[in-house]
Design an enzyme around this catalytic site. Structure first.
Site, short mmCIF file in Angstrom:
data_model
loop_
_atom_site.label_atom_id
_atom_site.label_comp_id
_atom_site.label_asym_id
_atom_site.label_seq_id
_atom_site.Cartn_x
_atom_site.Cartn_y
_atom_site.Cartn_z
CG ASP A 142 -1.58 1.24 1.52
OD1 ASP A 142 -2.22 1.75 0.59
OD2 ASP A 142 -1.50 1.76 2.65
CG ASP B 68 -1.26 2.24 6.71
OD1 ASP B 68 -1.63 2.12 5.53
OD2 ASP B 68 -1.23 3.33 7.31
CG ASP C 53 -4.29 -0.95 2.92
OD1 ASP C 53 -4.54 -0.86 1.71
OD2 ASP C 53 -3.61 -0.14 3.56
#
Lengths: 763, 50
Positions: free
Chosen positions: A451, A635, A639
Site C-alpha cells: 500500500d 496499514d 487495506d
C-alpha cells in the site's frame, strides 16, 4: 487537578482520564485498606525505565509498592485506599513521561495465555523430575543391577513414570484424540501411541519380572516434546500480548453532547445512532455520521489512502476512522456498531478469509505420511516375527520397540525450536509474528503488494520545495501554522524546527476551513492556505505534490510544496525484495500522480491508483487465484480486506486497529526494511526447519531396521532419542547466528518513543 | 545393598523438593517478567528510597 499536556522529548499527549464509574473494574483488593491496579505503559521499553517508574511512583504518599513488568510493559501498583487515587498515579506517570492506561488482563485475553503457559511449564517440570529420577534408576539397571534389585528399580520407575506420563502427557493425548475424532492424523497421534505403549509394555514386563523396561524412554520423550510445545506457545503468546497491548491502548471514546448541553465521555462501543458527538480538531471520528455544525477538513488517509485532507461542510457524510484536522465539528451519529463503513469492511474481510484454503503447517503435512508409515512398519514387524516362528510375546515387544523408536521426538522439536529462535530474533528487531504458520508462509511468498500511504511512506507530509526559502518567510509561516492541526501546517512547523528556527508569534490568527489560515504581523496581513486563498493562479497539471501558498501583505505569494516522505530504506527494501526474486506491486487508493511519484522513487513498475477497498481485495484475490502467493503489506482500514485475503500479510505498528488485527505480522519502527528482513528470516527458518526434518527422519531410518530386528534395548532407545533431539536443537540455534538485521532497521518500540534520551538524570 | 533403603528415598525427596521449589516459583510469578529480571540484577538499589 488538571495537568497540561505532558511532554516526552517533544511528544505531546493527554494523560488518560479515568471516568468514575469505570475505575472500579480495574482495581482489585490487596489486603485490608490496600488496593491494587495495573497500568499498561508502552514507553517503558528500556531497562532504566524500571527504577525511574518505581522510584517515581514510590515517592508518592500512599503508594506501598510499584513494580514494573518489562516484558509486558506494565506496572502493578499497590496503594492505600483513601490516601491516593488511580488518577493521581496516571498523572504522575504522565509527568515522568509515560503514557499510562489502566489495564485489565481479562479484557485482552492475556490471562488465558498466561494460564496455558503455566500449565505447560508445570507439565514440563513434572516430566523433567520424572525423567531425571527414572534415568538414574535406569542407569543402575544398565550397569548391571540384577534379580530383586532390578525388579525393585523397575517398580520404583513405574511408580514415578506412570503418574508423570498421565499428568504431563495430557496436552498430547487431548490433541491426538481431537485430531482422530475429526478424522485427521497429526503428530500427536504417533507421540501418544508411542508414549502409552512404552509405558504399558514396561509395566507388563515389570509385573513379569522381565529384563527390559522403557520407562525412561517414555518420560524423556515427554520432556523433550513438552519443551518443544512450550517454545511454540511462548512464541505465539509473546507476539499476541504485544499486539493486544497496541490495540487496547487505542481503545477510543467520544464526548457526547446531551440534550441539556452537558458533555459526557462515552466509550466508542457504547455510542448509538442519533447521539450528537463533539469532535475536536486532531481527534478521530468514533463512528459514521453527518456533520451538524462546523466546517473543517478531514484526513481520510486511513480509509482511502488519499494523503490530501478533504474539506467538509455541515450535512457531509463522515466515517469512523477519519481524522478531523482544522476546526471542531459536531456530528450526529447515523450508524454505530454493526452499521458502520468499518463493519462493512469487516464483512468483506471475513468473506475473504473464508475464501482462502486453510494453510497446513509443515509438521502436520509431514504427519500425514509419517503416522501411516510407522504404523505400517510396526504391523509388518509383528507379522514378520510371527511368521519367523517367534512367540506372541517377543513379536509384540519388537513391534512396540518400532513404535517407541519412531516416536517423533526430534520431529516434535524440529520446527518449534527453529521457529522460536527465528521469531525471538525478529522480535528483537521489532517484527512480531503472530504464529509459526505466518513464518512458514513468509518463506513461500512470491509476490509482494505494498500500500502507499502510511506503508511505503510515513503517512505524514514533509516540505520538499522550495528548499531555498528565506528564514523570515518560513518563521512567519510556521508562526501562523503553529495553531493548526492540519497535516501541512504541522509539516511546516516541523520543518522550521528542523532548521532551528523559532516560529514568529503572530496575532489575530483565524482558521478558515477549506481555505487556510489568516493572521497579522507588524501591520501586515498574513495568509497561508490554498492557492485561491492567497490569490495565486491554479495551474492545471497535478504533479502529485500537496501545496500550501503563503502571502505576506502585498508581496508575491510563495508556494510551499509537500510530499508524503518515503519510509527510510523504502527503495532499498523494494530492491532487496526484487533481488530475492519477488514481484513487487503498488496498490493505492490515492491520486494517480501521487502514486506514480512514489512508484518511480522506489522502483516499482506495476502500480495501481484510486483502488477502493473492494478493488484492492479483488486485485489480491485475482493474483491468489492465478496461483501467486501474495504478501500484502498495508496499514489502512481500506487495506484490511486485502490483508485478510493475502497468502500472508504485514502491517506497521502505526496501522489502524483493524489493519493490525488483520495482518499476520506487525512491525515496529520507521524503517520499511523490516519487510525484506522478515521474508529473509522466514526463508532461512524454513531451510533450517527442513534440514532438521531430514536429520530427525534420518535418525529413524537408521534406527528402525535395528528395532525391527529386535536389537533396540532400552539403552539404545534412550541414547538414540536424546542425541537426535540435541542435534536438532543445536541446528536450530544456527538461525540465531549471523547478521540478518539490516543497517537502519530500528529497535523495537522506537516508534512509541521517538529519539528518546536516557531518562536516568531525570529520575 | 541395604543402603539403598535410605538412598533412594533421599534421592526422591531431594528431587521432590526441587520440583516443589519450581512450582512455587512459577506460582509466585517469578517467570512473568524474564526480561526485567535480567536487568534488575544490574541495578544499584542500595541507595535509600527518596
Amino acid at each position: 487537578m488538571t495537568l497540561p499536556c505532558c511532554t516526552l522529548d517533544g511528544e505531546y499527549f493527554q494523560p488518560f482520564k479515568l471516568e468514575g464509574e469505570d475505575a472500579a473494574r480495574w482495581i482489585s483488593s490487596a489486603g485490608p485498606g490496600l488496593k491494587r491496579i495495573e497500568f499498561l505503559v508502552p514507553q517503558a521499553n528500556r531497562p532504566d525505565s524500571m527504577p525511574h517508574i518505581e522510584t517515581g511512583l514510590g515517592a508518592l504518599a500512599g503508594v506501598r509498592s510499584a513494580r514494573v513488568n518489562l516484558t509486558g510493559r506494565r506496572v502493578a501498583v499497590v496503594y492505600e485506599e483513601g490516601a491516593i487515587g488511580p488518577q493521581a498515579l496516571i498523572d504522575r506517570l504522565g509527568m515522568l513521561g509515560y503514557m499510562a492506561r489502566p489495564f485489565d488482563p481479562r479484557e485482552t485475553g492475556l490471562t488465558k495465555d498466561d494460564k496455558e503457559n503455566a500449565r505447560l511449564l508445570r507439565a514440563l517440570a513434572v516430566a523433567g523430575f520424572a525423567a531425571g529420577n527414572v534415568m538414574l534408576l535406569s542407569v543402575s539397571v544398565w550397569s548391571g543391577a540384577e534379580g530383586a534389585t532390578r525388579d525393585l528399580f523397575h517398580w520404583l520407575s513405574a511408580m514415578i513414570a506412570l503418574p508423570a506420563v498421565a499428568y504431563a502427557g495430557r496436552p498430547f493425548f487431548y490433541s491426538a484424540v481431537n485430531a482422530l475424532s475429526l478424522g485427521r492424523v497429526n503428530m500427536d497421534v504417533p507421540i501418544s501411541l508411542g508414549v502409552l505403549l512404552a509405558s504399558f509394555m514396561s509395566l507388563f514386563e515389570t509385573v513379569n519380572g522381565a529384563e527390559h523396561a522403557y520407562f525412561d524412554a517414555a518420560v524423556t520423550l515427554l520432556f523433550f516434546l513438552l519443551a518443544g510445545r512450550y517454545l511454540d506457545h511462548l512464541m505465539r503468546a509473546r507476539a499476541r500480548s504485544a499486539i493486544a497491548q497496541l490495540i487496547s491502548l487505542s481503545a477510543e471514546g467520544a464526548s457526547v453532547i446531551e440534550p441539556d448541553g452537558a458533555r459526557r465521555y462515552v466509550p466508542a462501543r457504547e455510542l448509538k445512532a442519533g447521539m450528537l458527538v463533539a469532535v475536536a480538531a486532531g481527534d478521530r471520528l468514533p463512528a459514521d455520521g453527518l456533520i451538524r455544525e462546523g466546517d473543517s477538513d478531514l484526513d481520510r488517509s486511513l480509509l482511502t489512502g488519499e494523503s490530501a485532507p478533504e474539506t467538509v461542510k455541515p450535512g457531509a457524510k463522515v466515517h469512523a476512522g477519519e481524522m478531523n484536522v482544522t476546526a471542531p465539528i459536531t456530528v450526529e451519529i447515523t450508524a454505530a456498531g454493526n452499521d458502520t463503513f468499518l463493519s462493512e469492511l469487516v464483512r468483506l474481510m471475513s468473506s475473504a478469509e473464508q475464501g482462502q484454503s486453510r494453510y497446513i503447517r509443515i509438521a502436520d503435512r509431514l504427519a500425514r505420511f509419517y503416522s501411516p508409515a510407522v504404523h505400517t512398519l510396526a504391523a509388518a514387524t509383528l507379522i514378520g516375527w510371527l511368521l519367523l516362528g517367534h512367540g506372541w510375546h517377543d513379536s509384540i515387544m519388537a513391534a512396540i520397540a518400532v513404535l517407541i523408536i519412531t516416536c517423533p521426538c526430534a520431529l516434535g522439536l524440529a520446527v518449534p525450536a527453529v521457529q522460536v529462535v527465528a521469531s525471538g530474533r525478529l522480535f528483537r528487531s521489532g517484527v512480531m509474528i503472530k504464529d509459526g504458520a505466518a513464518l512458514e508462509k513468509l518463506a513461500g511468498v512470491d509476490t509482494v503488494i505494498f500500500d502507499k500511504t502510511g506503508t511505503l511512506t510515513r503517512g505524514e507530509p514533509a516540505l520538499v520545495s522550495p528548499l531555498m526559502v528565506s528564514t523570515d518567510t518560513l518563521a512567519l509561516a510556521a508562526g501562523l501554522a503553529q495553531n493548526s492541526k492540519h497535516p501541512l501546517s504541522r509539516a511546516l512547523v516541523r520543518e522550521a524546527a528542523n532548521r532551528g528556527l523559532h516560529p514568529v508569534t503572530v496575532s489575530g490568527i483565524a482558521e478558515h476551513p477549506g481555505l487556510g489560515l489568516s493572521g497579522h504581523d507588524m501591520g501586515q496581513s498574513l495568509k497561508l492556505g490554498s492557492r485561491a486563498w492567497c490569490g495565486m493562479e491554479e495551474t492545471g497539471e497535478d504533479v502529485g505534490l500537496l501545496e500550501f501558498a503563503f502571502r505576506r501583505g502585498g508581496n508575491a505569494p510563495v508556494l510551499f510544496q509537500f510530499e508524503d516522505r518515503l519510509r527510510p530504506d523504502a527503495a532499498k527494501t523494494v530492491a532487496a525484495l526484487q533481488d530475492m526474486g519477488l514481484a513487487v506491486h503498488l496498490l493505492s487508493g490515492d491520486r494517480e500522480a501521487a502514486v506514480r511519484r512514489v512508484a518511480e522513487a522506489v522502483g516499482i513498475a506495476t502500480a495501481v491508483s484510486r483502488a477502493s477497498p473492494q478493488a484492492k481485495l479483488a486485485y489480491v484475490d485475482a493474483l491468489g487465484k492465478a496461483g501467486k502467493k501474495v504478501l500484502m503489506v498495508g496499514d489502512g482500514i481500506n487495506d484490511a480486506p486485502a490483508l485478510a485475503a493475502g497468502y500472508t500479510s504485514m502491517a506497521p505498528s502505526t496501522a489502524s486497529d483493524i489493519g493490525r488485527t488483520a495482518a499476520e505480522t506487525v512491525w515496529m519502527g520507521e524503517s520499511a526494511a523490516a519487510v525484506a528482513n522478515a521474508v529473509k528470516v522466514g526463508r532461512r527458518t524454513q531451510r533450517i526447519a527442513k534440514e532438521n526434518f531430514i536429520l530427525a527422519v534420518g535418525y529413524n531410518v537408521l534406527a528402525v531396521p535395528l528395532a525391527m530386528a529386535g536389537l533396540v534395548s532400552p539403552l539404545v532407545a534412550a541414547v538414540a532419542m536424546s542425541t537426535s533431539s540435541i542435534i536438532v536443537i543445536a541446528n536450530a540455534l544456527r538461525v540465531g547466528l549471523g547478521r540478518t538485521a539490516e543497517p537502519g532497521s530500528t529497535r523495537p518500540g522506537a516508534d512509541t518513543a521517538p529519539g528518546r534520551k536516557p531518562l536516568r538524570d531525570a529520575a | 545393598m541395604n543402603v539403598l533403603i535410605y538412598l533412594i528415598p533421599i534421592a526422591l525427596f531431594m528431587g521432590g523438593v526441587g520440583l516443589a521449589a519450581f512450582i512455587w516459583s512459577l506460582k509466585s510469578g517469578q517467570y512473568d517478567d524474564l526480561e526485567g529480571a535480567a536487568w534488575r540484577i544490574l541495578q544499584d538499589d542500595d541507595q535509600p528510597k527518596p
